[in-house]
Scaffold this motif. Structure first.
Motif, PDB file in Angstrom:
ATOM      1  N   ASN A 141      32.708  82.254  37.062  1.00 22.49           N
ATOM      2  CA  ASN A 141      31.355  82.785  37.226  1.00 22.49           C
ATOM      3  C   ASN A 141      31.708  84.438  37.645  1.00 22.49           C
ATOM      4  O   ASN A 141      32.701  84.538  37.903  1.00 22.49           O
ATOM      5  N   GLY A 142      30.385  84.949  37.598  1.00 19.37           N
ATOM      6  CA  GLY A 142      30.697  86.314  38.051  1.00 19.37           C
ATOM      7  C   GLY A 142      31.601  87.009  36.978  1.00 19.37           C
ATOM      8  O   GLY A 142      31.571  86.909  35.659  1.00 19.37           O
ATOM      9  N   LEU A 143      32.364  88.275  37.519  1.00 16.48           N
ATOM     10  CA  LEU A 143      33.375  88.825  36.800  1.00 16.48           C
ATOM     11  C   LEU A 143      34.264  88.405  36.250  1.00 16.48           C
ATOM     12  O   LEU A 143      35.215  88.629  35.483  1.00 16.48           O
ATOM     13  N   SER A 144      34.750  86.779  36.712  1.00 12.04           N
ATOM     14  CA  SER A 144      35.559  85.997  35.946  1.00 12.04           C
ATOM     15  C   SER A 144      35.198  85.249  34.674  1.00 12.04           C
ATOM     16  O   SER A 144      35.984  84.677  33.946  1.00 12.04           O
ATOM     17  N   SER A 145      33.712  85.510  34.492  1.00 14.35           N
ATOM     18  CA  SER A 145      33.242  84.575  33.352  1.00 14.35           C
ATOM     19  C   SER A 145      34.043  84.937  31.996  1.00 14.35           C
ATOM     20  O   SER A 145      34.283  84.128  31.396  1.00 14.35           O
ATOM     21  N   GLU A 163      35.714  72.459  27.779  1.00 11.83           N
ATOM     22  CA  GLU A 163      34.222  73.030  27.789  1.00 11.83           C
ATOM     23  C   GLU A 163      33.839  74.004  28.757  1.00 11.83           C
ATOM     24  O   GLU A 163      34.645  73.866  29.939  1.00 11.83           O
ATOM     25  N   LEU A 164      32.750  74.830  28.453  1.00 14.02           N
ATOM     26  CA  LEU A 164      32.639  75.950  29.389  1.00 14.02           C
ATOM     27  C   LEU A 164      30.656  75.805  29.370  1.00 14.02           C
ATOM     28  O   LEU A 164      30.133  75.870  28.307  1.00 14.02           O
ATOM     29  N   LEU A 165      30.229  75.606  30.498  1.00 16.24           N
ATOM     30  CA  LEU A 165      28.707  75.847  30.776  1.00 16.24           C
ATOM     31  C   LEU A 165      28.502  77.301  31.413  1.00 16.24           C
ATOM     32  O   LEU A 165      29.167  77.533  32.615  1.00 16.24           O
ATOM     33  N   GLN A 166      27.463  77.812  31.027  1.00 18.65           N
ATOM     34  CA  GLN A 166      27.145  79.141  31.950  1.00 18.65           C
ATOM     35  C   GLN A 166      26.211  78.995  32.876  1.00 18.65           C
ATOM     36  O   GLN A 166      26.351  79.730  33.926  1.00 18.65           O
ATOM     37  N   ASP A 167      25.299  78.088  32.924  1.00 21.69           N
ATOM     38  CA  ASP A 167      24.454  77.886  33.902  1.00 21.69           C
ATOM     39  C   ASP A 167      24.865  77.269  35.052  1.00 21.69           C
ATOM     40  O   ASP A 167      25.536  76.260  35.146  1.00 21.69           O
ATOM     41  N   ALA A 168      24.838  77.663  36.277  1.00 24.36           N
ATOM     42  CA  ALA A 168      25.360  77.033  37.500  1.00 24.36           C
ATOM     43  C   ALA A 168      24.919  75.875  37.797  1.00 24.36           C
ATOM     44  O   ALA A 168      25.790  74.989  38.140  1.00 24.36           O
ATOM     45  N   ILE A 173      26.148  69.664  37.506  1.00 18.57           N
ATOM     46  CA  ILE A 173      25.772  68.376  37.150  1.00 18.57           C
ATOM     47  C   ILE A 173      27.042  67.975  36.274  1.00 18.57           C
ATOM     48  O   ILE A 173      27.335  66.561  36.562  1.00 18.57           O
ATOM     49  N   ALA A 174      27.460  68.749  35.436  1.00 15.05           N
ATOM     50  CA  ALA A 174      28.817  68.100  34.741  1.00 15.05           C
ATOM     51  C   ALA A 174      29.812  67.916  35.388  1.00 15.05           C
ATOM     52  O   ALA A 174      30.744  66.957  35.312  1.00 15.05           O
ATOM     53  N   ALA A 175      30.097  68.435  36.587  1.00 21.35           N
ATOM     54  CA  ALA A 175      31.209  68.564  37.468  1.00 21.35           C
ATOM     55  C   ALA A 175      31.147  67.078  37.945  1.00 21.35           C
ATOM     56  O   ALA A 175      32.097  66.348  38.384  1.00 21.35           O
ATOM     57  N   ALA A 195      28.813  80.031  43.711  1.00 21.61           N
ATOM     58  CA  ALA A 195      28.143  79.099  42.528  1.00 21.61           C
ATOM     59  C   ALA A 195      29.547  78.279  42.186  1.00 21.61           C
ATOM     60  O   ALA A 195      29.348  77.124  42.031  1.00 21.61           O
ATOM     61  N   THR A 196      30.766  78.902  42.173  1.00 18.98           N
ATOM     62  CA  THR A 196      31.990  78.217  41.837  1.00 18.98           C
ATOM     63  C   THR A 196      32.252  77.200  42.783  1.00 18.98           C
ATOM     64  O   THR A 196      32.610  76.031  42.663  1.00 18.98           O
ATOM     65  N   LEU A 197      32.180  77.600  44.041  1.00 19.06           N
ATOM     66  CA  LEU A 197      32.541  76.734  45.019  1.00 19.06           C
ATOM     67  C   LEU A 197      31.738  75.281  45.200  1.00 19.06           C
ATOM     68  O   LEU A 197      32.190  74.506  45.710  1.00 19.06           O
ATOM     69  N   ALA A 198      30.156  75.519  45.026  1.00 17.61           N
ATOM     70  CA  ALA A 198      29.284  74.587  44.668  1.00 17.61           C
ATOM     71  C   ALA A 198      29.734  73.550  43.618  1.00 17.61           C
ATOM     72  O   ALA A 198      29.863  72.253  43.841  1.00 17.61           O
TER      73      ALA A 198
END
Length: 286
Positions: A141-145, A163-168, A173-175, A195-198
């Motif tokens: 997420n963020g600048l690492s996207s 796979e990669l999902l953009q929506d937080a 949900i996927a994780a 967002a990543t920590l969540a």
């Protein structure tokens, strides 16, 4: 927690990786050392303590946190780093091109730092888990996207679909539903993205191992991951990293990581590369 990366890592790479999590007194010592590495070589632990305004024991603890037996060993390592440093052949001359040359030269001088936080054991474990997983969810997420998207494309080309999902929310949900046979692969330069920590918490709640690639050893992302690759930033300080935010080192390591995965996969990796070349060949026009 003390430095756990390569014993060959230079002092400044260790400092920039550990600085955000060091105790205040030790952090002041480390900042002073990074600001003037040459002075660190010439001064004793007591002189450093007097200059910084801390006790001598704090200087010794700072050296030990950085992975050295004591301050004398840190002085030797600092002298070695200074001896190996290179300077830009074309320093900034006030022109845009001169500034670009200086930036590239500065990155080149610190290029070896990018793998100084890695060990063979951790790298082997990371690649094995990535290879053996039934499913791979990449989270960035963020600048690492942009790194996340690049990594997914490279993994898929290596025969390791990801796979990669953009929506937080979709990421969480996927994780949560991945399960223990999958892995959640996190890329986060700062290691502090909420967002990543969540997403990492959701993955753990679902029993999924979390792999992480980040720049700071004691960041929340590094501490929450099951297996972590710490890639020191090319900038010389945490403040510099916040201002300029380079992801060049992370990009370099993720590219090399995929190559290591292809090598590990043997025939499967080579077959995947052959299939990719076939598809690329069909798109090229004379």
């Amino acid at each position: 927690m003390a430095w756990s990366g390569s014993v060959e890592a230079p002092p400044t790479a260790r400092i920039v990786t550990l600085l955000p999590s060091m105790h205040p007194g030790e952090r002041r010592v480390a900042e002073a050392l990074a600001a003037d590495l040459g002075a660190a070589v010439e001064r004793s632990a007591q002189q450093v303590a007097d200059d910084v305004g801390v006790g001598r024991a704090t200087v010794v603890r700072a050296a030990q946190t950085l992975g050295y037996e004591g301050y004398p060993q840190l002085r030797v390592a600092a002298a070695r780093e200074l001896a190996l440093r290179t300077t830009a052949d074309n320093p900034a001359d006030g022109t845009m091109l001169g500034g670009l040359r200086e930036s590239v030269a500065r990155f080149a001088a610190r290029l070896g730092h990018t793998i100084s936080g890695l060990t063979e054991e951790v790298l082997q474990e990371f690649v094995q888990r990535l290879d053996d997983a039934g499913r791979v969810l990449v989270v960035a997420n963020g600048l690492s996207s942009p790194l996340g998207l690049d990594l997914v494309l490279r993994l898929t080309s290596a025969g390791r679909p990801a796979e990669l999902l953009q929506d937080a929310l979709a990421q969480r949900i996927a994780a949560r539903q991945l399960g223990p046979d999958a892995v959640c692969l996190v890329v986060s330069g700062s290691g502090t993205n909420d967002a990543t920590l969540a997403v990492m918490r959701a993955a753990h709640d679902g029993g999924t191992p979390v792999l992480a690639i980040t720049s700071f050893a004691q960041s929340p992302v590094a501490q929450s991951a099951d297996t972590v690759l710490v890639v020191p930033p090319v900038n010389e300080s945490f403040q510099d990293e916040l201002i300029h935010t380079s992801r060049a080192a992370l990009m370099l390591v993720t590219e090399a990581l995929v190559e290591a995965l292809v090598t590990r996969r043997g025939d499967r990796g080579r077959d995947a590369r052959a299939a990719v070349l076939h598809e690329l060949g069909s798109t090229i026009q004379e």
